[in-house]
Design a protein around this motif. Structure first.
Motif, PDB file in Angstrom:
ATOM      1  N   HIS A 105      42.421  34.584  34.998  1.00 57.13           N
ATOM      2  CA  HIS A 105      42.157  34.292  36.418  1.00 57.13           C
ATOM      3  C   HIS A 105      42.090  32.787  36.643  1.00 57.13           C
ATOM      4  CE1 HIS A 105      40.208  38.415  37.650  1.00 57.13           C
ATOM      5  NE2 HIS A 105      41.484  38.518  37.318  1.00 57.13           N
ATOM      6  N   ILE A 113      48.559  41.188  34.756  1.00 64.22           N
ATOM      7  CA  ILE A 113      48.543  42.605  35.139  1.00 64.22           C
ATOM      8  C   ILE A 113      49.159  43.467  34.043  1.00 64.22           C
ATOM      9  CG2 ILE A 113      49.492  44.283  36.794  1.00 64.22           C
ATOM     10  CD1 ILE A 113      49.078  42.090  38.948  1.00 64.22           C
ATOM     11  N   CYS A 149      51.063  36.045  44.595  1.00 62.73           N
ATOM     12  CA  CYS A 149      50.533  34.848  43.946  1.00 62.73           C
ATOM     13  C   CYS A 149      51.416  33.633  44.236  1.00 62.73           C
ATOM     14  CB  CYS A 149      50.466  35.108  42.440  1.00 62.73           C
ATOM     15  SG  CYS A 149      49.034  34.409  41.654  1.00 62.73           S
ATOM     16  N   MET A 184      50.380  35.781  36.830  1.00 71.01           N
ATOM     17  CA  MET A 184      49.836  37.001  37.401  1.00 71.01           C
ATOM     18  C   MET A 184      50.538  38.226  36.826  1.00 71.01           C
ATOM     19  SD  MET A 184      47.644  38.549  39.297  1.00 71.01           S
ATOM     20  CE  MET A 184      46.910  37.542  40.611  1.00 71.01           C
ATOM     21  N   ARG A 194      52.390  46.996  41.105  1.00 69.48           N
ATOM     22  CA  ARG A 194      51.375  45.951  41.194  1.00 69.48           C
ATOM     23  C   ARG A 194      51.848  44.647  40.559  1.00 69.48           C
ATOM     24  NH1 ARG A 194      45.626  45.540  38.241  1.00 69.48           N
ATOM     25  NH2 ARG A 194      44.887  43.801  39.514  1.00 69.48           N
ATOM     26  N   HIS A 214      41.561  39.489  42.893  1.00 74.62           N
ATOM     27  CA  HIS A 214      42.905  39.973  43.240  1.00 74.62           C
ATOM     28  C   HIS A 214      43.046  40.198  44.746  1.00 74.62           C
ATOM     29  CE1 HIS A 214      44.542  40.567  39.174  1.00 74.62           C
ATOM     30  NE2 HIS A 214      43.272  40.725  38.843  1.00 74.62           N
ATOM     31  N   GLU A 272      52.042  41.803  43.270  1.00 77.36           N
ATOM     32  CA  GLU A 272      50.976  40.804  43.147  1.00 77.36           C
ATOM     33  C   GLU A 272      51.518  39.493  42.602  1.00 77.36           C
ATOM     34  OE1 GLU A 272      46.942  41.300  42.011  1.00 77.36           O
ATOM     35  OE2 GLU A 272      47.029  43.479  42.249  1.00 77.36           O
TER      36      GLU A 272
END
Length: 220
Positions: free
Chosen positions: A182, A205, A93, A201, A85, A137, A89
């Motif tokens: 965020h 995470i 991003c 990001m 992830r 997300h 991710e």
């Protein structure tokens, strides 16, 4: 254009999926096909189709000589999942910073405003996000416009990630920090700084993983 009708397997998939993610069907519990068939008033064929799809998205697993069970939430499973992830991710991003329109970014800002408007987020009690388009997300991944990333993160792994997040990571002191992270990620995207957005990001995470890992170690 008319949407395809929802099949019996689709319906039971969504219901069992929601129950597993929320912990109503406990992690590690045995799956009883006769019991589920009675509970959802469903014949065995569509039930088995739904269970096969749940297995493909890693919410249930087949255990030799023991049948099917809901996956267990473990530190080892968490680390393996969040390694993927964090990297994917982060990439999503960076791509979102390149691909998102100004209007899409404004919509994301409205989404965060909506999240903040809930009393629980403002007071740092809980940061629960429903699945799909109201999940920060999910929206970032979709905004990458990369179909392979979307398939892996929004289809194959999405509900397993949600299972960890919902049951272990959406309450407590981390709530207000997660929301601020965020906001910082979205600011980087709005400034078209893909490198910074990816870094933020990945850090976000990683911090979420450590928070969930602590809950798992404490047996919560």
């Amino acid at each position: 254009m008319q949407k395809d009708p929802i099949t019996a397997a689709d319906r039971v998939l969504l219901e069992i999926q929601r129950a597993i993610v929320a912990g109503e069907i406990p992690a590690g519990s045995k799956i009883s096909e006769p019991e589920l068939a009675r509970q959802f008033d469903l014949s065995r064929a569509p039930l088995r189709e739904a269970l096969a799809r749940l297995e493909r998205c890693h919410l249930i697993e087949r255990v030799p000589n023991a049948g099917a069970r809901v996956v267990k939430l473990t530190p080892q499973g968490l680390i393996s999942l969040y390694q993927i992830r964090e990297n994917l991710e982060g990439m999503a991003c960076r791509l979102a910073a390149e691909q998102m329109s100004d209007d899409e970014i404004a919509q994301m800002q409205s989404l965060l405003d909506q999240h903040l408007s809930t009393q629980r987020v403002r007071e740092g009690e809980s940061y629960y996000q429903e699945a799909g388009d109201v999940d920060f997300h999910y929206r970032i991944i979709q905004a990458s416009k990369n179909p392979y990333l979307i398939n892996i993160l929004c289809d194959e792994l999405y509900y397993l990630v949600r299972m960890y997040r919902v049951q272990m990571g959406m309450a407590g002191p981390r709530v207000s920090r997660a929301f601020d992270e965020h906001k910082a990620i979205l600011n980087a995207i709005a400034n078209r700084d893909g490198e910074l957005a990816e870094l933020l990001m990945r850090r976000h995470i990683s911090a979420s993983r450590r928070n969930i890992e602590l809950h798992l170690q404490q047996g919560n």
